[in-house]
Design an enzyme around this catalytic site. Structure first.
Site, PDB file in Angstrom:
ATOM      1  N   GLY A  57       0.817  -1.200   0.000  1.00 14.61           N
ATOM      2  CA  GLY A  57       0.000   0.000   0.000  1.00 14.61           C
ATOM      3  C   GLY A  57       0.853   1.253   0.000  1.00 14.61           C
ATOM      4  O   GLY A  57       2.053   1.218   0.279  1.00 14.61           O
ATOM      5  N   CYS A  58       0.222   2.382  -0.295  1.00 12.04           N
ATOM      6  CA  CYS A  58       0.962   3.646  -0.396  1.00 12.04           C
ATOM      7  C   CYS A  58       1.477   4.101   0.968  1.00 12.04           C
ATOM      8  O   CYS A  58       2.663   4.389   1.133  1.00 12.04           O
ATOM      9  CB  CYS A  58       0.097   4.708  -1.056  1.00 12.04           C
ATOM     10  SG  CYS A  58      -1.545   4.922  -0.337  1.00 12.04           S
ATOM     11  N   TYR A  59       0.589   4.175   1.958  1.00 12.60           N
ATOM     12  CA  TYR A  59       1.041   4.568   3.292  1.00 12.60           C
ATOM     13  C   TYR A  59       2.080   3.594   3.859  1.00 12.60           C
ATOM     14  O   TYR A  59       3.101   4.025   4.411  1.00 12.60           O
ATOM     15  CB  TYR A  59      -0.145   4.658   4.254  1.00 12.60           C
ATOM     16  CG  TYR A  59      -0.972   5.919   4.161  1.00 12.60           C
ATOM     17  CD1 TYR A  59      -0.407   7.179   4.339  1.00 12.60           C
ATOM     18  CD2 TYR A  59      -2.345   5.860   3.947  1.00 12.60           C
ATOM     19  CE1 TYR A  59      -1.168   8.339   4.287  1.00 12.60           C
ATOM     20  CE2 TYR A  59      -3.130   7.005   3.895  1.00 12.60           C
ATOM     21  CZ  TYR A  59      -2.537   8.250   4.060  1.00 12.60           C
ATOM     22  OH  TYR A  59      -3.302   9.383   4.014  1.00 12.60           O
ATOM     23  N   THR A  61       4.219   1.817   2.278  1.00 12.37           N
ATOM     24  CA  THR A  61       5.495   1.979   1.585  1.00 12.37           C
ATOM     25  C   THR A  61       6.305   3.111   2.197  1.00 12.37           C
ATOM     26  O   THR A  61       7.478   2.933   2.556  1.00 12.37           O
ATOM     27  CB  THR A  61       5.260   2.248   0.089  1.00 12.37           C
ATOM     28  OG1 THR A  61       4.649   1.095  -0.502  1.00 12.37           O
ATOM     29  CG2 THR A  61       6.562   2.538  -0.630  1.00 12.37           C
ATOM     30  N   ALA A  62       5.695   4.280   2.311  1.00 14.80           N
ATOM     31  CA  ALA A  62       6.415   5.412   2.902  1.00 14.80           C
ATOM     32  C   ALA A  62       6.809   5.120   4.343  1.00 14.80           C
ATOM     33  O   ALA A  62       7.932   5.418   4.770  1.00 14.80           O
ATOM     34  CB  ALA A  62       5.548   6.666   2.829  1.00 14.80           C
TER      35      ALA A  62
END
Length: 349
Positions: free
Chosen positions: A152-154, A156-157
């Site tokens: 997921g995007c969150y 990953t960061a």
């Protein structure tokens, strides 16, 4: 063209699918043979995305696994959660390689998936089969596989910002607090009050407090690294910008470590990983500095007064947080250079 990998994109009319198309224009070993939308079959993708006029010439195809398999070797499923869980089994059975961007196969425990995603869980054997494709951490496991679950995007960061310090034992995992902010493209293209201009302009919103579906994904990965369950506090916000995620993380330090030591630790951990850039001490990244690119930029601040470490990690949610990372995983699957087709300089300003 005959020697190129033939790929299909399910969910081509979403932001993630459109980003895949954009990047594949610069990939020397890939040919898009099918763009697929269950809701717009037979139409031109340029009808909904005029910027793709003259780029994709085929009309949108419907979702037919046998037809997809006749045209493609690998399929990206850029669908809403709950859709891939039903579709992916038939795609794999048709002999296709699959990279799923939906989130349906990230969690290994079906019960946990149903609790957080509110959909029936995919088959347990496929949850086990799916390789979690965080390339900088699990890249060796991705190589040669046929089925990848894109992070997921969150997560990953957040995870790229946390993992080196957690693995080194330099921060206490039980003290992790994550304050994450995303541009509105993370909500998708559908219209709602969430991304309505009048609601978001000059506004900042917290949402899904303690209930965001990316919480168990973050905890699952951190727990696999520590060998014990990890529980985090994770708060998400929407900010009035189109793209970008900034994940700001706080954790208690274990022992004394300087900013310089933290930077050196992270640079060694991500050595030879082309898409993580670690800032010098006292320099912190902003979302604009990764806009439109597959980079994750990370900066740090040690607070000797409180004994805590602050970590700032930024990505473009549609690229490193979705389509760019999916292409990175494809490159690893196929045994190609990890950065093939992805070496785009961020768009600035």
């Amino acid at each position: 063209m005959n020697n190129k990998l033939k790929v299909a994109i399910v969910g081509s009319t979403g932001y993630g699918g459109v980003e895949l198309i954009r990047f594949f224009q610069n990939h020397p070993l890939v040919e898009i043979t099918s763009v697929i939308s269950s809701s717009s079959s037979g139409e031109s993708i340029a009808d909904g995305f005029p910027h793709l006029t003259g780029v994709i010439h085929r009309p949108l195809d419907g979702v037919d696994p046998a037809e997809i398999a006749s045209r493609a070797d690998l399929v990206f499923t850029a669908t809403p959660s709950g859709v891939s869980a039903k579709l992916v089994p038939s795609l794999l059975a048709a002999g296709l390689k699959v990279i799923d961007l939906s989130g349906d196969f990230r969690l290994k425990d079906g019960t946990v998936y149903e609790e957080w995603y509110k959909h029936p869980a995919p088959p347990a054997d496929l949850l086990e089969q799916a390789v979690y494709g965080m390339a900088e951490v699990y890249g060796e496991e991705v190589k040669g596989q046929n089925f990848i679950s894109n992070p997921g995007c969150y997560p990953t960061a957040t995870l790229l910002g946390l993992i080196p310090a957690v693995e080194a034992g330099w921060i206490d995992p039980s003290t992790i607090i994550i304050d994450a902010k995303s541009g509105v493209s993370g909500a998708g293209r559908g219209t709602s009050l969430t991304n309505h201009y009048a609601e978001m302009n000059e506004n900042l919103k917290a949402y899904k407090l303690n209930k965001h579906q990316h919480i168990p994904e973050i905890e699952q990965v951190l727990g696999s690294i520590t060998g014990t369950p990890v529980t985090v506090t994770f708060t998400t916000h929407l900010v009035p910008m189109t793209r970008g995620i900034m994940s700001t993380m706080y954790a208690n330090l274990v022992g004394e470590h300087s900013d310089r030591e933290i930077v050196d630790l992270y640079r060694k951990y991500y050595e030879n990983r082309p898409f993580v850039r670690v800032r010098e001490p006292g320099i912190w990244p902003s979302t604009k500095e990764v806009y439109g690119s597959n980079y994750c930029d990370i900066g740090f601040a040690v607070d000797s007064r409180t004994g805590r470490l602050t970590i700032i990690s930024v990505i473009d949610n549609l690229v490193k947080g979705a389509s760019g990372q999916a292409i990175q995983n494809m490159n690893l699957m196929m045994g190609w250079e990890e950065n093939l087709g992805l070496n785009m300089t961020p768009v600035y300003p």
